[in-house]
Design a protein around this motif. Structure first.
Motif, short mmCIF file in Angstrom:
data_model
loop_
_atom_site.label_atom_id
_atom_site.label_comp_id
_atom_site.label_asym_id
_atom_site.label_seq_id
_atom_site.Cartn_x
_atom_site.Cartn_y
_atom_site.Cartn_z
N LEU A 82 14.40 8.09 -15.11
CA LEU A 82 13.93 7.17 -15.76
C LEU A 82 14.00 5.19 -15.34
CD1 LEU A 82 13.58 8.54 -19.31
CD2 LEU A 82 12.01 7.91 -17.69
N LEU A 83 15.73 5.99 -14.66
CA LEU A 83 15.72 4.18 -14.46
C LEU A 83 14.67 3.87 -13.51
CD1 LEU A 83 19.78 4.26 -15.02
CD2 LEU A 83 18.37 2.92 -16.57
N THR A 84 14.39 4.66 -12.56
CA THR A 84 13.43 4.45 -11.75
C THR A 84 12.12 3.68 -11.70
OG1 THR A 84 12.59 6.89 -11.97
CG2 THR A 84 13.82 6.23 -10.39
N LYS A 85 12.25 3.86 -13.31
CA LYS A 85 10.81 3.11 -13.77
C LYS A 85 11.68 1.34 -14.29
CE LYS A 85 8.63 6.77 -13.09
NZ LYS A 85 7.24 6.73 -11.52
N GLY A 86 12.16 1.21 -13.90
CA GLY A 86 13.11 0.05 -14.20
C GLY A 86 13.58 -0.09 -15.18
N GLN A 87 14.53 -1.48 -15.36
CA GLN A 87 16.55 -1.31 -15.95
C GLN A 87 15.60 -1.95 -17.78
OE1 GLN A 87 19.59 -0.87 -15.07
NE2 GLN A 87 19.17 -0.64 -16.79
N PRO A 88 15.95 -1.08 -18.26
CA PRO A 88 15.92 -1.19 -19.97
C PRO A 88 16.66 -2.53 -20.90
CG PRO A 88 16.45 0.87 -19.87
CD PRO A 88 16.01 0.82 -18.55
N GLN A 89 16.45 -3.13 -21.03
CA GLN A 89 17.92 -3.92 -21.93
C GLN A 89 18.10 -3.16 -23.11
OE1 GLN A 89 15.57 -7.53 -23.76
NE2 GLN A 89 17.32 -8.05 -25.78
N GLU A 90 17.98 -2.16 -24.00
CA GLU A 90 19.02 -1.68 -24.41
C GLU A 90 18.54 0.24 -23.90
OE1 GLU A 90 18.75 -2.22 -28.62
OE2 GLU A 90 19.93 -4.40 -28.11
N VAL A 91 19.07 0.54 -24.74
CA VAL A 91 18.98 2.49 -24.32
C VAL A 91 19.56 3.08 -25.74
CG1 VAL A 91 19.52 4.29 -22.94
CG2 VAL A 91 19.21 2.77 -21.40
N HIS A 92 18.83 3.72 -26.63
CA HIS A 92 19.79 4.75 -27.58
C HIS A 92 19.00 6.08 -26.76
CE1 HIS A 92 20.22 1.33 -30.26
NE2 HIS A 92 18.51 1.14 -29.77
N LEU A 93 20.24 7.08 -26.62
CA LEU A 93 20.12 8.29 -26.47
C LEU A 93 20.29 8.95 -27.67
CD1 LEU A 93 22.58 8.15 -23.52
CD2 LEU A 93 19.97 7.86 -23.50
N VAL A 94 19.86 9.77 -27.84
CA VAL A 94 19.66 10.36 -29.61
C VAL A 94 19.63 12.54 -29.43
CG1 VAL A 94 17.96 10.74 -32.08
CG2 VAL A 94 18.41 8.86 -30.13
N SER A 95 20.31 12.65 -30.20
CA SER A 95 20.36 14.65 -30.27
C SER A 95 20.77 14.71 -31.91
CB SER A 95 21.27 15.12 -29.02
OG SER A 95 20.58 14.72 -28.00
N ILE A 96 20.09 16.06 -31.68
CA ILE A 96 20.62 16.68 -33.06
C ILE A 96 22.06 17.24 -33.55
CG2 ILE A 96 19.65 17.72 -35.16
CD1 ILE A 96 16.35 17.66 -33.94
N ILE A 97 22.11 17.85 -32.09
CA ILE A 97 23.00 18.70 -31.68
C ILE A 97 24.18 18.83 -30.81
CG2 ILE A 97 24.41 20.65 -32.39
CD1 ILE A 97 22.48 21.67 -34.74
N ALA A 98 25.21 17.78 -31.57
CA ALA A 98 25.67 17.92 -29.60
C ALA A 98 27.28 18.52 -29.66
CB ALA A 98 26.37 16.21 -29.44
N SER A 99 27.82 19.20 -28.41
CA SER A 99 29.05 19.17 -28.47
C SER A 99 29.85 18.26 -28.53
CB SER A 99 29.50 20.72 -27.22
OG SER A 99 28.73 19.69 -25.77
N GLN A 100 31.48 18.38 -28.21
CA GLN A 100 32.02 17.23 -28.73
C GLN A 100 32.22 17.12 -26.79
OE1 GLN A 100 33.95 15.21 -30.84
NE2 GLN A 100 33.87 14.49 -28.90
N GLN A 101 32.33 18.14 -25.78
CA GLN A 101 32.46 18.02 -24.35
C GLN A 101 31.25 17.01 -23.88
OE1 GLN A 101 32.63 21.54 -22.19
NE2 GLN A 101 31.90 20.82 -20.73
N ALA A 102 29.82 17.02 -24.52
CA ALA A 102 29.20 16.52 -24.27
C ALA A 102 29.48 14.79 -24.56
CB ALA A 102 27.86 16.96 -24.66
#
Length: 217
Positions: free
Chosen positions: A151-171
């Motif tokens: 997605l960074l090929t579409k421009g540089q965002p000012q802020e980024v929020h990555l969101v998931s419901i369940i994550a592993s500790q490794q991730a």
């Protein structure tokens, strides 16, 4: 990167996630998709507290009210296909957001080894905007990383929020190392301790895409 672990503060979010995990409930696809949406709505509300606000005057029948409004230009991004219901939950609250879609899939070399491939991107410009990239399951973190970098090929965002419901500790650990930037925040409902040999989250909930939309060949 900051990490927000939302289920540590008890709320209705805990119930919705529990129903998604429950093998006696999750095999109803309609119920499963709706629970993903409801989790998206709750997480969108929590995330909204971290955005930037200004003031506007609103005409009421009896006068003028000073009301807060979000100033961020939000682009809501989703990793196909499991992310569609999660996206809809966020879109119900961020109803004026622009939208972006990325396909990311596992291509297995054998039963236990795979690579992640990106095939499709549809996105507006991200320059100066707030990107909210959602995907319900964060197993290794590789799909989220590759989708974000694509997605960074579409421009540089000012802020980024990555969101998931369940994550592993490794991730979680992996993304913290991959993205040390202060303007990136990782939001997760629950963090599970491990991955199995096929890189599925344990205890997790299974394959979110299959549970929501049916098994794939």
């Amino acid at each position: 990167m900051q990490v927000k672990h939302l289920i540590q503060q008890h709320s209705l979010l805990s119930r919705f996630v529990a129903e998604m995990r429950n093998v006696h409930i999750q095999h109803d696809p309609l119920r499963f998709r709706r629970n993903i949406e409801r989790v998206g709505e709750v997480m969108a509300y929590e995330l909204s507290k971290s955005l930037h606000y200004g003031w506007e005057e609103v005409q009421t029948p009896l006068g003028i009210a000073q009301c807060a409004r979000i100033e961020d230009e939000i682009v809501l991004g989703t990793i196909l296909r499991a992310g569609l219901s999660f996206h809809q939950g966020f879109l119900s609250y961020f109803d004026r957001a622009e939208n972006a879609f990325v396909s990311a899939y596992r291509k297995h070399k054998d039963r236990l080894n795979f690579d992640i491939f990106i095939e499709y991107i549809a996105s507006p410009s991200l320059t100066g905007k707030t990107l909210v990239l959602v995907d319900p399951m964060l197993a290794t973190g590789s799909s989220m990383e590759l989708a974000y970098r694509a997605l960074l090929t579409k421009g540089q965002p000012q802020e980024v929020h990555l969101v998931s419901i369940i994550a592993s500790q490794q991730a979680v650990d992996y993304l913290q190392q991959a993205f040390p930037e202060a303007n990136i925040t990782l939001w997760v409902a629950a963090i599970d301790p491990e991955l199995n040999e096929m890189a599925y989250i344990v205890p997790g909930l299974g394959d979110a895409g299959d549970l929501a939309y049916g098994e794939k060949l």
